[in-house]
Structure formats: C-alpha cells, structure tokens
Design an enzyme around this catalytic site. Structure first.
Site, mmCIF file in Angstrom:
data_model
loop_
_atom_site.group_PDB
_atom_site.id
_atom_site.type_symbol
_atom_site.label_atom_id
_atom_site.label_comp_id
_atom_site.label_asym_id
_atom_site.label_seq_id
_atom_site.Cartn_x
_atom_site.Cartn_y
_atom_site.Cartn_z
ATOM 1 N N GLU A 1 0.825 -1.194 0.000
ATOM 2 C CA GLU A 1 0.000 0.000 0.000
ATOM 3 C C GLU A 1 0.870 1.259 0.000
ATOM 4 O OE1 GLU A 1 -4.089 -1.804 1.813
ATOM 5 O OE2 GLU A 1 -2.825 -0.688 3.183
ATOM 6 N N CYS B 1 3.574 8.441 1.300
ATOM 7 C CA CYS B 1 4.146 7.450 2.212
ATOM 8 C C CYS B 1 4.316 6.150 1.426
ATOM 9 C CB CYS B 1 3.186 7.273 3.391
ATOM 10 S SG CYS B 1 3.708 6.009 4.553
ATOM 11 N N CYS C 1 7.420 -7.433 6.924
ATOM 12 C CA CYS C 1 8.602 -6.924 7.637
ATOM 13 C C CYS C 1 9.214 -8.076 8.419
ATOM 14 C CB CYS C 1 8.175 -5.802 8.593
ATOM 15 S SG CYS C 1 9.559 -4.903 9.329
ATOM 16 N N CYS D 1 7.685 -5.421 15.762
ATOM 17 C CA CYS D 1 7.281 -4.406 16.749
ATOM 18 C C CYS D 1 5.859 -4.721 17.199
ATOM 19 C CB CYS D 1 7.383 -3.016 16.142
ATOM 20 S SG CYS D 1 9.058 -2.673 15.538
ATOM 21 N N CYS E 1 2.653 -2.751 15.891
ATOM 22 C CA CYS E 1 2.560 -2.480 14.450
ATOM 23 C C CYS E 1 1.929 -3.671 13.733
ATOM 24 C CB CYS E 1 3.963 -2.233 13.888
ATOM 25 S SG CYS E 1 4.022 -2.122 12.093
ATOM 26 N N CYS F 1 -0.526 5.128 9.758
ATOM 27 C CA CYS F 1 0.722 4.426 10.053
ATOM 28 C C CYS F 1 0.467 3.137 10.814
ATOM 29 C CB CYS F 1 1.599 5.299 10.954
ATOM 30 S SG CYS F 1 2.845 6.192 10.086
HETATM 31 N N1 SAH Z 1 9.925 0.204 9.566
HETATM 32 C C1 SAH Z 1 10.132 1.582 9.672
HETATM 33 C C2 SAH Z 1 9.196 2.419 8.818
HETATM 34 C C3 SAH Z 1 7.753 2.009 8.719
HETATM 35 S S1 SAH Z 1 6.728 2.267 10.099
HETATM 36 C C4 SAH Z 1 10.063 2.005 11.115
HETATM 37 O O1 SAH Z 1 9.672 1.198 11.944
HETATM 38 O O2 SAH Z 1 10.440 3.135 11.403
HETATM 39 C C5 SAH Z 1 6.416 4.016 10.144
HETATM 40 C C6 SAH Z 1 6.107 4.543 11.549
HETATM 41 O O3 SAH Z 1 4.813 4.111 12.007
HETATM 42 C C7 SAH Z 1 7.090 4.033 12.588
HETATM 43 O O4 SAH Z 1 7.482 5.070 13.463
HETATM 44 C C8 SAH Z 1 6.270 3.001 13.333
HETATM 45 O O5 SAH Z 1 6.803 2.764 14.583
HETATM 46 C C9 SAH Z 1 4.912 3.660 13.336
HETATM 47 N N2 SAH Z 1 3.801 2.750 13.631
HETATM 48 C C10 SAH Z 1 3.709 1.435 13.367
HETATM 49 N N3 SAH Z 1 2.512 0.941 13.784
HETATM 50 C C11 SAH Z 1 1.841 1.983 14.312
HETATM 51 C C12 SAH Z 1 0.540 2.115 14.883
HETATM 52 N N4 SAH Z 1 -0.292 1.074 14.955
HETATM 53 N N5 SAH Z 1 0.156 3.325 15.318
HETATM 54 C C13 SAH Z 1 0.985 4.407 15.191
HETATM 55 N N6 SAH Z 1 2.216 4.343 14.639
HETATM 56 C C14 SAH Z 1 2.647 3.145 14.216
HETATM 57 FE FE1 SF4 Z 2 8.585 -3.307 10.763
HETATM 58 FE FE2 SF4 Z 2 6.389 -2.144 11.777
HETATM 59 FE FE3 SF4 Z 2 8.580 -2.376 13.288
HETATM 60 FE FE4 SF4 Z 2 8.551 -0.622 11.232
HETATM 61 S S1 SF4 Z 2 7.258 -0.534 13.077
HETATM 62 S S2 SF4 Z 2 10.177 -2.086 11.763
HETATM 63 S S3 SF4 Z 2 7.267 -1.774 9.763
HETATM 64 S S4 SF4 Z 2 7.355 -4.079 12.461
#
Ligand code: SAH
Ligand code: SF4
Length: 396
Positions: free
Chosen positions: A115, A128, A135, A139, A142, A369
């Site tokens: 996406e 974006c 991935c 995390c 996420c 995000c």
């Molecule tokens: N993998 C990279 C970039 C993609 S995520 C990273 O982790 O930085 C982009 C941003 O969205 C990151 O700061 C991530 O921590 C945040 N993010 C992921 N899941 C989220 C959620 N459910 N609510 C708010 N931010 C989130």
């Molecule tokens: Fe991967 Fe989501 Fe962690 Fe970014 S925040 S590194 S996309 S698992």
C-alpha cells in the site's frame, strides 16, 4: 451513500503479463542504464548521452513509450522497444478519504500487494511509500509487524510508487517548465509504509537517488524522510549514500520497554542507537532528526517518560513527532488520551524541542501508520468469507 463514505474506485484491474527477456528500465540507476544500453548494442561513446535522454523522458516527463522519445532516431527507438520495457507496479484500487488522503493498493510482480498513501496538506503533499512486503521485525504495536516478510521491493517498485501517484495526480511537468517544489501536489516522500527500509538498503538507495536526481523526479533530499526502527550499522551509510532526512522509531525511554515495543532494541539498545544518531545530522548535512514516539496508554506515556526522553536526546538536534496509536483489531495496546498526549507534548516542548502531535489522516480508509496491508488482508478475508457463505461471486 452518506457523503462521508470513502469513494472506492477501481482504477485498473487487468493484470499485466510479465515480459520475458526484456529489461525494465524503471529503477535502473544512470550507470546501470548506460551499461544495459551498451549490452543491447548502443555504441559505448553514445551510451551516456542516450541514457541521459531516456532518463529525462522517463523520470522528468513521465513517458513510458519509446515512440514518444522524439529526440532519438526512429530506428533506435524501435531497437529499444524490442529489448526494453518501462514498467511500474499497477494500481489495483484507489480509495479516497473524506479528508483527501488517497490510499493505493499496488500490485507488484508475483502478485503481491503493498500500500502507498498520499496525504495532501496545506502547502505540500506527502507520499508514504513501502519498501518491503511485510517486515522481518516484530514491533508489538505495528500490524505490519504481525506479517512475515514476503520479499523486498525492487528499486523500480519503490520509485514506481512515486511515479504511479504522479500519474494519478496528473502531475508530470509541462514541456519546457521545470517542476516547482512549492506548488507541487506530490512534494515530499516518507519511507514510512510497510517494511524496514534499512533492511532493503540498496534498492531504497537506488530508488531515492532517482527521486532526488535533478533530471529524475527532482525531489529535494530535504523533502525525503527515511524512517528506521534503529538498524544501527546502516545509519552512517544512509547519511553517506542517500543523505535524506532521518526519522527514528524511538517509542520508549528505557531498554526494558523498548525491548518489548521495538525488539530490534535487544540487538542495538538505546545508548548504542543514540550514539549513532548523534553523528547523523553532521554526516548528512541535515538540520535535525525526527524522533517518532507512538503514544500507548500506560506503557510509555508518563510525565517521567517525557522527562527521560528529553534527557536522553540532549545535544541531538531533534523534533519529537508524537503519534497517537492507531489501533487495529487484536492490538495489545490502547491509544493514550488526548490530555495525556498534550501533557507529554508540553513537557517535551518546554525542554526546547518541537513536539507536534501527528494528526491522524485517512482513518476512514485505514490508511494510517502501522495499519497498512492489514485492511487489505481483512478485506480479502471477509470477501473469502462472503464467497464461502454465498458461493462464488461473479466479480470480486
Ligand atoms: N519500519 C520503519 C518504517 C515504517 S513504520 C520504522 O519502523 O520506522 C512508520 C512509523 O509508524 C514508525 O514510526 C512506526 O513505529 C509507526 N507505527 C507502526 N505501527 C503503528 C501504529 N499502529 N500506530 C501508530 N504508529 C505506528
Ligand atoms: Fe517493521 Fe512495523 Fe517495526 Fe517498522 S514498526 S520495523 S514496519 S514491524
């Protein structure tokens, strides 16, 4: 239909056939393009110039048909068309939120989907983009992190996301006019979609080089932000080889909590990460680093956390971007209250750091995000359920 419902529109549904033995020009670096032209029979002396001409048509003007490249001889154009294609990923569907946010479901070779989200703002428009399907990291807040890595995107698939949105916004510069960043609809790019960009370094670098090339997509390197969860060994390399702005998913102020939220912290902890970040602004000649901080109720959002955060980052030119948690079904966390987010933001702000709270955008189309792909998967699952219950649908 109520006037707040998102508009769902299929833009293109005809799958493209892969073309065997043809080289795709989209995503090749200038040097790779030159080499490919030589390998295809272009005399070595001319190759650099030809590569430059083709490059300008593809990235500056948005042309994907050799026949239109009128500064090349007709027979040469025919030669090119026999050996090369210029292909970017196809748009499967586009949803437009009531706030103008556009979410594209993009299909890449092999049938996988990622996406891409376009967010219009007052004086700019931010795209974006995704760097991986899924991935490798996990995390815990996420949704992308709950999905396994399927594969890395190629440079063409990464830069192709910018190109397909330029197509959709109808924003290729008019002949003879240079693009103006101040008035562009698509003026900024953030690598904050699916995936960890620093675990797909070479493709991300090549794609961003094309995006930043003045004869390419000509976005300024100050309008490109790469977000990493903290892949420490790749950070100096990012400054050196890409030189864009950096955002880091910080999210916690103790190693105990960060280990839980961003497990890569077990490999490179807060102290190690901060040490590496300290050098970034100088190495990349950028003003400051963005610290992303997701606000999770009762987990990382106390006054003590805010005070600890400003202590930790002291000396690093920084902006703290507070992201209200975007909840997804089954998520083990809740979003902090608005009052809590405000109190946290005030402490950070009073310590001298900009601490904007990210405004949730495109919520009605699940474009926020950390929610990417999940909506698509859910839609597919519910379609499958409907099909199970009612028998095969005519058109899905
Ligand atoms: N993998 C990279 C970039 C993609 S995520 C990273 O982790 O930085 C982009 C941003 O969205 C990151 O700061 C991530 O921590 C945040 N993010 C992921 N899941 C989220 C959620 N459910 N609510 C708010 N931010 C989130
Ligand atoms: Fe991967 Fe989501 Fe962690 Fe970014 S925040 S590194 S996309 S698992």
């Amino acid at each position: 239909m109520s006037n707040t419902a998102p508009i769902v529109q299929d833009v293109m549904t005809i799958p493209r056939k892969p073309v065997d033995g043809m080289t795709n020009i989209a995503g090749l670096t200038r040097d790779q393009l030159r080499d490919a032209l030589i390998a295809a029979g272009t005399p070595e002396k001319q190759a650099k110039m030809r590569a430059g001409q083709i490059w300008q048509w593809v990235y500056n003007k948005g042309v994907r048909d050799f026949a239109i490249m009128t500064n090349l001889a007709k027979s040469y154009r025919e030669d090119l068309a026999r050996q090369f294609i210029i292909e970017i990923p196809e748009v499967v569907s586009r949803q437009i939120s009531e706030d103008g946010t556009r979410k594209y479901l993009v299909r890449i070779v092999g049938g996988h989907e990622v996406e891409t989200v376009y967010i219009p703002e007052e004086n700019r428009g931010t795209l974006c983009i995704s760097s991986q399907v899924g991935c490798t990291l996990t995390c815990s807040f996420c949704h992308t992190g709950t999905q396994k890595l399927v594969r890395n995107l190629t440079a063409g698939e990464i830069v192709g996301q910018i190109m397909l949105v330029r197509d959709d916004l109808n924003e290729w510069p008019e002949p003879g006019k240079s693009p103006n960043n101040e008035t562009r609809l698509l003026s900024n790019v953030v690598l904050m979609g699916m995936g960890e960009p620093l675990y797909n370094f070479d493709a991300v670098r090549d794609a961003m080089k094309i995006a930043m090339d003045p004869e390419g997509l000509s976005l300024s390197r100050r309008r490109i932000t790469l977000s990493t969860s903290g892949v420490v060994p790749q950070i100096a390399k990012t400054a050196d080889e890409i030189g864009c702005l950096l955002a880091v998913s910080f999210h916690a102020t103790t190693d105990d909590v960060r280990d839980q939220l961003v497990p890569i912290n077990k490999k490179w902890n807060i102290a190690t990460l901060l040490e590496e970040l300290r050098a970034y602004p100088r190495l990349s000649n950028s003003e400051r680093i963005t610290f992303e901080y997701v606000m999770l109720a009762g987990i990382n959002d106390s006054d003590e956390d805010a005070h600890r955060l400003v202590q930790l980052i002291r000396g690093i030119p920084a902006k703290i971007n507070l992201i209200p948690f975007n909840e997804w079904p089954g998520a083990p966390y809740k979003r902090s209250s608005n009052n809590r987010i405000r109190a946290f933001s005030d402490i950070v702000h009073d310590a001298g750091y900009a601490s904007p709270v990210r405004k949730p955008r495109g919520e009605d189309i699940m474009a926020a995000c950390g929610q990417l792909k999940s909506a698509t998967e859910r839609a597919r699952k519910s379609r499958a359920r409907i099909t199970d219950e009612t028998g095969p649908a005519d058109a899905v």
